[in-house]
Design a protein around this motif. Sequence first.
Motif, PDB file in Angstrom:
ATOM      1  N   MET A 167       0.872  -1.206  -0.211  1.00  0.00           N
ATOM      2  CA  MET A 167       0.103  -0.160  -0.013  1.00  0.00           C
ATOM      3  C   MET A 167       0.986   1.213  -0.110  1.00  0.00           C
ATOM      4  N   ARG A 168       0.760   2.207  -0.822  1.00  0.00           N
ATOM      5  CA  ARG A 168       1.251   3.347  -0.920  1.00  0.00           C
ATOM      6  C   ARG A 168       0.390   4.527  -0.001  1.00  0.00           C
ATOM      7  N   ILE A 169       0.969   4.939   0.777  1.00  0.00           N
ATOM      8  CA  ILE A 169       0.772   6.306   1.740  1.00  0.00           C
ATOM      9  C   ILE A 169       1.209   7.333   1.563  1.00  0.00           C
ATOM     10  N   LEU A 170       0.290   8.475   1.175  1.00  0.00           N
ATOM     11  CA  LEU A 170       0.926   9.825   0.904  1.00  0.00           C
ATOM     12  C   LEU A 170       0.487  10.633   2.112  1.00  0.00           C
ATOM     13  N   ILE A 171       1.466  11.280   2.742  1.00  0.00           N
ATOM     14  CA  ILE A 171       1.120  12.110   3.830  1.00  0.00           C
ATOM     15  C   ILE A 171       1.323  13.852   3.551  1.00  0.00           C
ATOM     16  N   THR A 172       0.646  14.620   3.365  1.00  0.00           N
ATOM     17  CA  THR A 172       0.394  15.911   3.112  1.00  0.00           C
ATOM     18  C   THR A 172       0.724  16.860   4.587  1.00  0.00           C
ATOM     19  N   GLY A 173       1.433  17.925   4.378  1.00  0.00           N
ATOM     20  CA  GLY A 173       1.575  18.585   5.693  1.00  0.00           C
ATOM     21  C   GLY A 173       2.615  17.896   6.484  1.00  0.00           C
ATOM     22  N   ALA A 174       3.521  16.989   5.992  1.00  0.00           N
ATOM     23  CA  ALA A 174       4.218  16.000   6.739  1.00  0.00           C
ATOM     24  C   ALA A 174       5.267  16.690   7.925  1.00  0.00           C
ATOM     25  N   THR A 175       5.654  18.072   7.276  1.00  0.00           N
ATOM     26  CA  THR A 175       6.451  18.769   8.628  1.00  0.00           C
ATOM     27  C   THR A 175       5.719  19.687   9.480  1.00  0.00           C
ATOM     28  N   GLY A 176       4.619  19.372   9.373  1.00  0.00           N
ATOM     29  CA  GLY A 176       3.696  20.273  10.601  1.00  0.00           C
ATOM     30  C   GLY A 176       3.891  19.803  11.713  1.00  0.00           C
ATOM     31  N   PHE A 177       3.097  20.263  12.912  1.00  0.00           N
ATOM     32  CA  PHE A 177       3.168  19.614  14.390  1.00  0.00           C
ATOM     33  C   PHE A 177       2.608  18.163  14.253  1.00  0.00           C
ATOM     34  N   GLU A 223      -0.082  11.693 -10.202  1.00  0.00           N
ATOM     35  CA  GLU A 223       0.880  11.195 -11.115  1.00  0.00           C
ATOM     36  C   GLU A 223       2.218  11.526 -10.232  1.00  0.00           C
ATOM     37  N   LEU A 224       2.279  12.791  -9.742  1.00  0.00           N
ATOM     38  CA  LEU A 224       3.361  13.237  -9.240  1.00  0.00           C
ATOM     39  C   LEU A 224       3.893  12.249  -8.153  1.00  0.00           C
ATOM     40  N   PHE A 225       3.116  11.977  -7.241  1.00  0.00           N
ATOM     41  CA  PHE A 225       3.251  11.335  -6.262  1.00  0.00           C
ATOM     42  C   PHE A 225       3.050   9.576  -6.540  1.00  0.00           C
ATOM     43  N   ASN A 226       3.226   9.391  -7.711  1.00  0.00           N
ATOM     44  CA  ASN A 226       3.033   7.875  -8.166  1.00  0.00           C
ATOM     45  C   ASN A 226       1.849   7.094  -7.717  1.00  0.00           C
ATOM     46  N   LYS A 227       0.674   7.897  -7.826  1.00  0.00           N
ATOM     47  CA  LYS A 227      -0.712   6.927  -7.698  1.00  0.00           C
ATOM     48  C   LYS A 227      -0.693   6.433  -6.130  1.00  0.00           C
ATOM     49  N   PRO A 228      -0.836   7.189  -5.233  1.00  0.00           N
ATOM     50  CA  PRO A 228      -0.922   6.812  -3.628  1.00  0.00           C
ATOM     51  C   PRO A 228      -2.343   6.065  -3.611  1.00  0.00           C
ATOM     52  N   ASP A 229      -2.349   5.183  -2.743  1.00  0.00           N
ATOM     53  CA  ASP A 229      -3.610   4.350  -2.298  1.00  0.00           C
ATOM     54  C   ASP A 229      -4.416   5.154  -1.192  1.00  0.00           C
ATOM     55  N   VAL A 230      -3.513   5.535  -0.299  1.00  0.00           N
ATOM     56  CA  VAL A 230      -4.242   6.374   0.625  1.00  0.00           C
ATOM     57  C   VAL A 230      -3.525   7.453   0.999  1.00  0.00           C
ATOM     58  N   LEU A 231      -4.378   8.539   1.204  1.00  0.00           N
ATOM     59  CA  LEU A 231      -3.651   9.890   1.510  1.00  0.00           C
ATOM     60  C   LEU A 231      -4.296  10.160   2.543  1.00  0.00           C
ATOM     61  N   ILE A 232      -3.335  10.688   3.775  1.00  0.00           N
ATOM     62  CA  ILE A 232      -3.599  11.123   5.029  1.00  0.00           C
ATOM     63  C   ILE A 232      -3.190  12.796   4.729  1.00  0.00           C
ATOM     64  N   HIS A 233      -4.495  13.729   4.887  1.00  0.00           N
ATOM     65  CA  HIS A 233      -4.089  14.933   4.450  1.00  0.00           C
ATOM     66  C   HIS A 233      -4.020  15.843   5.999  1.00  0.00           C
ATOM     67  N   LEU A 234      -3.006  16.458   6.283  1.00  0.00           N
ATOM     68  CA  LEU A 234      -2.819  17.451   7.121  1.00  0.00           C
ATOM     69  C   LEU A 234      -2.173  18.831   6.828  1.00  0.00           C
ATOM     70  N   ALA A 235      -2.473  19.236   5.406  1.00  0.00           N
ATOM     71  CA  ALA A 235      -2.118  20.389   5.038  1.00  0.00           C
ATOM     72  C   ALA A 235      -3.358  21.177   5.032  1.00  0.00           C
ATOM     73  N   TRP A 236      -2.900  22.547   5.184  1.00  0.00           N
ATOM     74  CA  TRP A 236      -3.866  23.662   5.292  1.00  0.00           C
ATOM     75  C   TRP A 236      -3.001  24.975   5.176  1.00  0.00           C
ATOM     76  N   ASN A 240       4.465  -1.171   3.609  1.00  0.00           N
ATOM     77  CA  ASN A 240       3.857   0.032   3.002  1.00  0.00           C
ATOM     78  C   ASN A 240       4.929   0.939   2.425  1.00  0.00           C
ATOM     79  N   GLU A 241       4.671   1.574   1.278  1.00  0.00           N
ATOM     80  CA  GLU A 241       5.611   2.593   0.890  1.00  0.00           C
ATOM     81  C   GLU A 241       5.058   3.792   1.392  1.00  0.00           C
ATOM     82  N   ILE A 242       5.756   4.657   2.105  1.00  0.00           N
ATOM     83  CA  ILE A 242       5.529   5.989   2.747  1.00  0.00           C
ATOM     84  C   ILE A 242       6.020   7.188   2.062  1.00  0.00           C
ATOM     85  N   VAL A 243       5.254   8.046   1.573  1.00  0.00           N
ATOM     86  CA  VAL A 243       5.521   9.123   0.797  1.00  0.00           C
ATOM     87  C   VAL A 243       5.150  10.384   1.598  1.00  0.00           C
ATOM     88  N   ALA A 244       6.060  11.436   1.977  1.00  0.00           N
ATOM     89  CA  ALA A 244       5.759  12.523   2.640  1.00  0.00           C
ATOM     90  C   ALA A 244       5.938  13.910   2.012  1.00  0.00           C
TER      91      ALA A 244
END
Length: 285
Positions: free
Chosen positions: A1-11, A65-78, A28-32
């Motif tokens: 499973m490819r997991i993308l985390i946005t806002g990765a350097t936030g609190f 496409e940039l993040f190579n088609k993640p399966d899961v997105l954990i979104h923390l950006a704003w 899992n493949e972890i993309v931050a």
Amino acid sequence: MRILITGATGFIGNHVVTELVKSHGSGNEIVATSTSLEKARKTSWYSDVEYMAHDIYDRTVDPYELFNKPDVLIHLAWSGFPNYTQASHFEHVLFEEYRFHKHMIASGLKRLVYAGGTYAEYGNHDGCMKEEALSAPTTPYSIAKDTLRKMLALLAQDATGFSLCWCRLFNVYGEGQNKGTFLAQLISAIKNNEKSFNMSAGEQLRDFIPVVVAADRIAKLAAVTEAEGIYNICSGTPTSLRTLAETTIERMNASIHLNLGHYPYNTHEPMAIWGDGTKYADLQL
């Protein structure tokens, strides 16, 4: 499973990536991603994940496409922090967020764990908040977040094989928290050997949860497809601001004086609000 985390350097994002690498990253493949490569290089997880510095609101790039088609997105950006009263939250950021997520879902994203909602979405109601309580946000930030949740929920209804989990965070605290928060200011005053600390009378009841616990729960929810809808990320225990201050002083073996009643209570916030964590606990993760 490819997991993308946005806002990765936030609190919170920083701790979520740490938890994924430490406890939930096997197989899992972890993309931050975040906008700051400099901050990312200073984290403990930088060499253990695939990191890309990117502005997710950039319309010239296909993020799926940039993040190579993640399966899961954990979104923390704003954008727009720490000012929660700016109209830009619903005039600009809301629509950029919707555009980004709509594209990701239409492109094939299977699961979105939105970990940026807060208890402010419940509005000025007092008491223990269950997820099914009606939302009644009052600030531009919370109005924008709650509106986005409703918009994404409609998208989720029409997206085959897609699941949405909306994490409502209560009073998260710990390493890396905003310096303007109550607890961060108190700890700073103690470390600076200040004699007194100005605060309200401190009888407000809030739901304080350590960031490492909140991050662990978010990481676990990412892997549970059947966990859909709203989930409170909370301790379930109401604690007064005064009690938090006194226990922090005791824990740090300090003698700073609390100047209680220096500030009036904020009339735009409830006096007592905490979360019901039963829905999460029932998952038995």
